[in-house]
Scaffold this active site. Structure first.
Site, mmCIF file in Angstrom:
data_model
loop_
_atom_site.group_PDB
_atom_site.id
_atom_site.type_symbol
_atom_site.label_atom_id
_atom_site.label_comp_id
_atom_site.label_asym_id
_atom_site.label_seq_id
_atom_site.Cartn_x
_atom_site.Cartn_y
_atom_site.Cartn_z
ATOM 1 N N GLU A 68 0.865 -1.185 0.000
ATOM 2 C CA GLU A 68 0.000 0.000 0.000
ATOM 3 C C GLU A 68 0.903 1.237 0.000
ATOM 4 O OE1 GLU A 68 -4.091 -1.115 2.341
ATOM 5 O OE2 GLU A 68 -2.318 -0.962 3.587
ATOM 6 N N ASN A 77 -5.861 -3.167 6.492
ATOM 7 C CA ASN A 77 -6.075 -3.352 7.931
ATOM 8 C C ASN A 77 -7.427 -2.815 8.389
ATOM 9 O OD1 ASN A 77 -3.818 -4.811 8.624
ATOM 10 N ND2 ASN A 77 -2.537 -2.988 8.847
HETATM 11 N N1 CAA Z 1 9.769 -16.337 3.095
HETATM 12 C C1 CAA Z 1 9.738 -16.808 1.821
HETATM 13 N N2 CAA Z 1 8.798 -17.661 1.385
HETATM 14 C C2 CAA Z 1 7.889 -18.088 2.283
HETATM 15 C C3 CAA Z 1 7.869 -17.647 3.616
HETATM 16 C C4 CAA Z 1 8.859 -16.725 4.008
HETATM 17 N N3 CAA Z 1 8.912 -16.224 5.253
HETATM 18 N N4 CAA Z 1 6.820 -18.239 4.253
HETATM 19 C C5 CAA Z 1 6.228 -19.017 3.331
HETATM 20 N N5 CAA Z 1 6.865 -18.907 2.157
HETATM 21 C C6 CAA Z 1 6.494 -19.533 0.878
HETATM 22 C C7 CAA Z 1 6.853 -21.003 0.877
HETATM 23 O O1 CAA Z 1 8.175 -21.173 0.357
HETATM 24 C C8 CAA Z 1 5.803 -21.602 -0.037
HETATM 25 O O2 CAA Z 1 6.143 -21.411 -1.382
HETATM 26 P P1 CAA Z 1 5.828 -22.567 -2.484
HETATM 27 O O3 CAA Z 1 4.343 -22.788 -2.415
HETATM 28 O O4 CAA Z 1 6.293 -21.951 -3.765
HETATM 29 O O5 CAA Z 1 6.620 -23.746 -2.038
HETATM 30 C C9 CAA Z 1 4.569 -20.738 0.225
HETATM 31 O O6 CAA Z 1 5.066 -19.505 0.751
HETATM 32 C C10 CAA Z 1 3.663 -21.400 1.214
HETATM 33 O O7 CAA Z 1 4.423 -21.665 2.397
HETATM 34 P P2 CAA Z 1 4.285 -22.951 3.315
HETATM 35 O O8 CAA Z 1 3.841 -24.131 2.478
HETATM 36 O O9 CAA Z 1 5.509 -23.112 4.137
HETATM 37 O O10 CAA Z 1 3.198 -22.535 4.354
HETATM 38 P P3 CAA Z 1 1.728 -22.177 4.102
HETATM 39 O O11 CAA Z 1 1.174 -22.785 2.867
HETATM 40 O O12 CAA Z 1 1.112 -22.466 5.408
HETATM 41 O O13 CAA Z 1 1.791 -20.582 3.845
HETATM 42 C C11 CAA Z 1 1.723 -18.320 4.464
HETATM 43 C C12 CAA Z 1 2.253 -19.710 4.810
HETATM 44 C C13 CAA Z 1 2.472 -17.794 3.244
HETATM 45 C C14 CAA Z 1 2.021 -17.455 5.670
HETATM 46 C C15 CAA Z 1 0.201 -18.411 4.131
HETATM 47 O O14 CAA Z 1 -0.457 -19.151 5.135
HETATM 48 C C16 CAA Z 1 -0.448 -17.063 4.024
HETATM 49 O O15 CAA Z 1 -0.351 -16.367 3.009
HETATM 50 N N6 CAA Z 1 -1.176 -16.658 5.096
HETATM 51 C C17 CAA Z 1 -1.876 -15.364 5.144
HETATM 52 C C18 CAA Z 1 -0.894 -14.288 5.498
HETATM 53 C C19 CAA Z 1 -1.538 -12.933 5.523
HETATM 54 O O16 CAA Z 1 -2.743 -12.758 5.456
HETATM 55 N N7 CAA Z 1 -0.687 -11.907 5.660
HETATM 56 C C20 CAA Z 1 -1.113 -10.549 5.825
HETATM 57 C C21 CAA Z 1 -1.043 -10.214 7.299
HETATM 58 S S1 CAA Z 1 -1.616 -8.560 7.623
HETATM 59 C C22 CAA Z 1 -0.304 -7.583 7.284
HETATM 60 O O17 CAA Z 1 0.737 -8.023 6.896
HETATM 61 C C23 CAA Z 1 -0.518 -6.114 7.459
HETATM 62 C C24 CAA Z 1 -0.353 -5.532 8.833
HETATM 63 O O18 CAA Z 1 -0.055 -4.321 8.880
HETATM 64 C C25 CAA Z 1 -0.599 -6.264 10.074
#
Ligand code: CAA
Ligand code: NAD
Length: 286
Positions: free
Chosen positions: A154, A193
């Site tokens: 954003e 958010n």
């Molecule tokens: N760095 C790099 N890659 C990562 C990573 C990291 N820290 N964490 C996960 N990944 C990648 C993995 O390598 C994997 O890639 P491939 O599919 O290509 O192999 C993919 O992301 C999925 O990871 P996992 O299989 O290990 O785990 P998962 O499927 O449970 O995904 C997640 C984890 C990416 C966190 C997913 O659950 C997700 O997108 N969750 C929602 C997160 C979200 O909503 N974030 C926004 C939060 S609010 C915010 O950020 C704003 C604020 O101001 C508070």
């Protein structure tokens, strides 16, 4: 590649380490500043681990990971930002700490056209801008967690941000980092958010009321609505301290009950249960 080749990142927690990693991978020289040596070591380790994970998953060659690390300097000296063209502040969601960082950066960063950006989730960009003598060069640049995965940034111009500051910050996020940008007004919570935090707080209230177990609330949203993770696990990922701080500033801005942090969240933060980063939140990560 654009006009920005040297950036600074202040804070190497969950977000600062991710911002530093994606920027170094994009070929940019990055100085990362932490509060003390322990936090600096932890930040560097977090970046190294994430790059290694990229190599293990075949997303990045070992040479590219080494090259990214070579472009990164982690330090405790804010003065190391003197020659930066863009500095992204990612310290904790605490207005006093951020105002202090912006005031000091303004004196340290030599180029008067250098951009001072904040990754704040909810604090007014205009207030951070007015802590500097270059309010036209201050803009919100809000990344999402985990930064290497989430495609959005954003961009939040304040009432006093110059148009070319917004344009350069947008070009950095899109052309250099390959992110997609949405533009948001300088209102607490911006776009994402403002929608996400009431949802997370509702899930916490639901748990607090004994409506359902944490696992069932999360499974409901994962299996029923195809969310990648449920709201309580997501609050743990964001950090419960950060979730509370964001809710507090949104409540201060709008005075709407839907932004008020429920007592269960307050008590968990009081108890140091910050979620995944502290090892305990709605789930146990130890
Ligand atoms: N760095 C790099 N890659 C990562 C990573 C990291 N820290 N964490 C996960 N990944 C990648 C993995 O390598 C994997 O890639 P491939 O599919 O290509 O192999 C993919 O992301 C999925 O990871 P996992 O299989 O290990 O785990 P998962 O499927 O449970 O995904 C997640 C984890 C990416 C966190 C997913 O659950 C997700 O997108 N969750 C929602 C997160 C979200 O909503 N974030 C926004 C939060 S609010 C915010 O950020 C704003 C604020 O101001 C508070
Ligand atoms: P965090 O607690 O993981 O990290 C904050 C870091 O800032 C810590 O390592 C701390 O040592 C460091 N710090 C504190 N004061 C400092 C100073 N004066 N100088 C240098 N470093 C200092 O927090 P986080 O989750 O990375 O959040 C950082 C910012 O990003 C907050 O504004 C937050 O609202 C925002 N944000 C968080 C998320 C999220 O999901 N956690 C997502 C988007 C934006």
């Amino acid at each position: 590649m654009g006009d920005i080749t040297r950036i600074g990142v202040i804070g190497a927690g969950l977000m600062g380490s991710g911002i530093a990693e994606v920027t170094a991978k994009a070929g940019i020289d990055v100085v990362v500043v932490e509060a003390d040596a322990t936090a600096a070591d932890a930040g560097r380790t977090r970046i190294e681990k994430s790059l290694r994970r990229g190599v293990d998953k075949g997303k990045l060659s070992a040479e590219d990971a080494d090259a990214a690390l070579a472009r990164l300097t982690v330090t405790t000296e804010l003065d190391a930002c003197a020659d930066r063209e863009l500095v992204i502040e990612a310290v904790a969601e605490n207005e006093a700490v951020k105002l202090d960082v912006f005031g000091r950066l303004d004196s340290i960063v030599r180029d008067p056209d250098a951009i001072l950006a904040s990754n704040t989730s909810s604090l007014p960009i205009a207030r951070l801008a007015m802590a500097t003598r270059r309010p036209d060069r201050v803009v919100g640049l809000h990344f999402f967690n985990p930064v290497p995965v989430q495609k959005l940034v954003e961009v939040i111009p304040s009432l006093v941000t110059a148009d070319d500051t917004t344009a350069r910050a947008t070009a950095f996020a899109t052309d250099v980092l390959g992110k997609t940008v949405v533009r948001a007004a300088d209102r607490a919570g911006f776009v994402v958010n403002a929608l996400l935090i009431p949802y997370l707080l509702s899930a916490i209230r639901m748990l607090e009321a004994g409506h359902a177990s944490a696992e069932d609330i999360d499974n409901g949203m994962v299996l029923g609505c195809a969310h990648p993770m449920g709201p309580l696990r997501l609050a743990d990922l964001v950090g419960l301290d950060t979730t509370k701080a964001v809710a507090d500033s949104m409540y201060e801005e709008y005075k709407e009950p839907l932004y008020a942090a429920p007592p269960l969240l307050l008590r968990m933060v009081d108890a140091g249960h910050y979620g995944r980063k502290s090892g305990r939140g709605f789930y146990d990560y130890t």
